[in-house]
Enzyme design. Structure first.
Site, PDB file in Angstrom:
ATOM      1  N   LYS A  76       0.834  -1.005  -0.092  1.00  0.00           N
ATOM      2  CA  LYS A  76       0.078   0.066   0.035  1.00  0.00           C
ATOM      3  C   LYS A  76       0.780   1.254   0.017  1.00  0.00           C
ATOM      4  O   LYS A  76       2.048   1.146   0.512  1.00  0.00           O
ATOM      5  CB  LYS A  76      -0.845  -0.045   1.286  1.00  0.00           C
ATOM      6  CG  LYS A  76      -1.827   1.111   1.398  1.00  0.00           C
ATOM      7  CD  LYS A  76      -2.728   0.898   2.529  1.00  0.00           C
ATOM      8  CE  LYS A  76      -3.872   2.252   2.533  1.00  0.00           C
ATOM      9  NZ  LYS A  76      -4.714   1.964   3.773  1.00  0.00           N
ATOM     10  N   SER A 151      -9.509   2.145   2.758  1.00  0.00           N
ATOM     11  CA  SER A 151      -8.792   2.884   2.072  1.00  0.00           C
ATOM     12  C   SER A 151      -7.692   1.984   1.412  1.00  0.00           C
ATOM     13  O   SER A 151      -7.202   2.406   0.517  1.00  0.00           O
ATOM     14  CB  SER A 151      -8.052   3.865   2.897  1.00  0.00           C
ATOM     15  OG  SER A 151      -7.237   3.356   3.849  1.00  0.00           O
ATOM     16  N   SER A 175      -9.771  -0.277   7.054  1.00  0.00           N
ATOM     17  CA  SER A 175      -9.353  -0.193   5.618  1.00  0.00           C
ATOM     18  C   SER A 175      -8.829  -1.458   5.122  1.00  0.00           C
ATOM     19  O   SER A 175      -8.402  -1.447   3.889  1.00  0.00           O
ATOM     20  CB  SER A 175      -8.438   0.907   5.611  1.00  0.00           C
ATOM     21  OG  SER A 175      -9.033   2.203   5.503  1.00  0.00           O
TER      22      SER A 175
HETATM   23  N1  GLN Z   1     -13.123   4.239   6.248  1.00  0.00           N
HETATM   24  C1  GLN Z   1     -12.803   4.801   7.547  1.00  0.00           C
HETATM   25  C2  GLN Z   1     -12.126   6.184   7.347  1.00  0.00           C
HETATM   26  O1  GLN Z   1     -12.599   6.752   6.512  1.00  0.00           O
HETATM   27  C3  GLN Z   1     -11.334   4.045   7.973  1.00  0.00           C
HETATM   28  C4  GLN Z   1     -10.243   4.366   6.952  1.00  0.00           C
HETATM   29  C5  GLN Z   1      -9.076   3.416   7.592  1.00  0.00           C
HETATM   30  O2  GLN Z   1      -9.056   2.269   8.142  1.00  0.00           O
HETATM   31  N2  GLN Z   1      -7.918   3.835   7.228  1.00  0.00           N
HETATM   32  O3  GLN Z   1     -11.499   6.762   8.230  1.00  0.00           O
END
Ligand code: GLN
Length: 484
Positions: A76, A151, A175
């Protein structure tokens, strides 16, 4: 080749059925041909990948190869990689090449893994759909009009479409698990502190955790074996021995006590997703598990608590991007304040700016007690719910996400509906617990994820429980069509 497990690839490499260079070229060819449809990679590092593959082939020849030697992986784009751009999905870091490797990157390199490139992601890991990336949205390989989740959506799409054998991800509120669910792959977010955060660009430091996105629990176990462990460079890294995750995969799960939180099966859950999850639970009963109904009464508060705590931490973490030391700098600043303002206004996208503003607000004098302190107190209550539950059960199961993947563009104007996508995943981050998502029977051709939550440092059990299901079923082997 792209459908083989890590164990099969490792065996083939040892037998010289093909070399790591050949395997790497195979993946690079697939990326070049298929990724223009998905946009799952921000950077493809062909030259360094081939050089690493050559080194791996030498290790294989010399007989000092481990299970990951020569296996093509992707990181990532939140993990710092020396010599390869690390963008974090942001214009702010579009020009950033880190001078060092993140610990996770270093450990996997030391294990001989070959890095094909860096995967697309929501900007600074803020998002649930991979639509906030500066590099454009990632498409879901099961339906290219839909989101892959976020994400870590680039990692999820790349693993699902077989554009790498396995990928890293990070999970602050879901994410790893949510995109794993939406793309039909296996994802594990370990216990907070299990994998080092050193060199992993910070979003919300008390929640961020690195983990694995793979095609099976067995593949994930091989990677986690190398990634996990104490790191003196990360003060929150846990000095707890790392068991052999691969060894634990075949443990019997007869008598396993599975808790089903009633809050995870109520309003908001798509009925067909709920039915697919219930079918998976029945399979666990056939495998000898016992089902216990439990309650996590404070879990409905996890989304509002998270959207105070995470923005608060992000507003502090992202203060370092000021146009001075690295990252985007505006043209011809008039003075220092203009430099800060314009560099940040130009470098950050809308969602990141929204979170920084919310965070600065909840931390400001006069609001701190009302929002931030209150959220921290509820965070404890959420963790206590899990503590009580784990006195009764070994693991907790439920859906990973309330729906299957939604159309690109559907929720971008409605942040609250986007935030609610993580309703089942966020509580585990607030508590610091490990969680997994594994694919079960799809709904209308779109993947559904079963979430498995474990007690602290119980990753071996999670992987074992996931592996036993994957041993008995075939859902994890399904591949999206059109990516042959
Ligand atoms: N979807 C969540 C957010 O927008 C979690 C994102 C994540 O786990 N990095 O913060």
């Amino acid at each position: 080749m792209q459908n083989k497990s890590i164990a099969q690839l490792a065996a083939d490499l040892r037998l010289r059925t093909y070399s790591s260079v050949e395997l790497t070229k195979h993946y690079l060819e697939r990326i070049e041909r298929l990724d223009p449809r998905l946009n799952s990679y921000v950077t493809v590092a062909a030259d360094s990948a081939l050089a690493a593959a050559e080194r791996a082939d030498q290790m294989l020849k010399a007989g000092d190869a481990g299970p990951l030697t020569g296996i093509p992986i992707a990181h990532k784009d939140i993990f710092c990689t020396q010599g390869i751009k690390t963008s974090c999905g942001s214009r702010m870091l579009d020009n950033f090449v880190a001078p060092y490797d993140a610990t996770v990157v270093e450990k996997l390199a030391a294990a001989g893994a070959v890095v094909l490139g860096k995967t697309n992601m929501d900007e600074f890991a803020m998002g649930s759909s991979n639509e906030t990336s500066f590099y454009g949205p990632v498409k879901n390989p099961w339906d290219e009009t839909k989101v892959p989740g976020g994400s870590s959506g680039g990692s999820a799409a790349a693993v699902a479409a077989r554009l790498c054998a396995v990928a890293t991800g990070t999970d602050t509120g879901g994410s790893i698990r949510q995109p794993a669910a939406l793309c039909g792959i296996t994802g594990i977010k370990p216990t907070y502190g299990r994998c080092s955060r050193w060199g992993m660009i910070a979003f919300a430091s008390s929640l961020d955790q690195a983990g694995v996105m793979a095609r099976s629990a067995a593949d994930a176990a091989f990677i986690l074996d190398e990634m996990a462990g104490f790191d003196s460079r990360d003060s929150t890294s846990a000095d707890v021995p790392v068991p052999d995750y691969v060894d634990a995969l075949d443990n019997d799960i007869k008598g396993l006590r599975i808790g089903l939180p009633k809050e995870y099966f109520g309003e908001g859950l798509d009925a067909r997703v709920g039915a697919a999850i219930q079918d998976a639970i029945k399979e666990y009963e056939r495998l000898g598990a016992e089902i216990v109904e439990i309650s996590l009464p404070n879990s409905p508060l996890s989304v509002p608590v998270y959207y105070v705590v995470a923005p608060a931490e992000c507003s502090s973490n992202l203060a370092r991007f000021d146009g001075v030391r690295y990252g985007h700098r505006c043209e011809n600043p008039e003075d220092l304040e203009d430099l800060y303002k314009r560099s940040r206004a130009e470098g950050f996208g809308a969602e990141v700016q929204r979170r920084i503003m919310i965070g600065a607000y909840v931390l400001s004098a006069g609001y701190y007690d009302a929002y931030y302190l209150k959220a921290q107190k509820i965070r404890h209550l959420i963790a206590d719910d899990f503590k009580r539950a784990f006195e009764q059960v070994d693991v907790i199961m439920g859906p990973t996400s309330p729906t299957t993947a939604f159309p690109i563009g559907d929720k971008m104007d409605d942040p609250v509906s986007m935030y609610l996508n993580d309703i089942y995943t966020i509580a585990t981050n607030l508590a610091g617990l490990p969680g997994m998502s594994i694919p079960v029977e799809p709904v209308d051709g779109m993947p559904v994820g079963l979430q498995i939550i474990g007690n602290y440092f119980d990753e071996a059990r999670l992987l074992n429980v996931a592996h036993q299901y994957q041993h008995a079923t075939h859902w994890h082997q399904a591949a999206p069509t059109g990516f042959e």
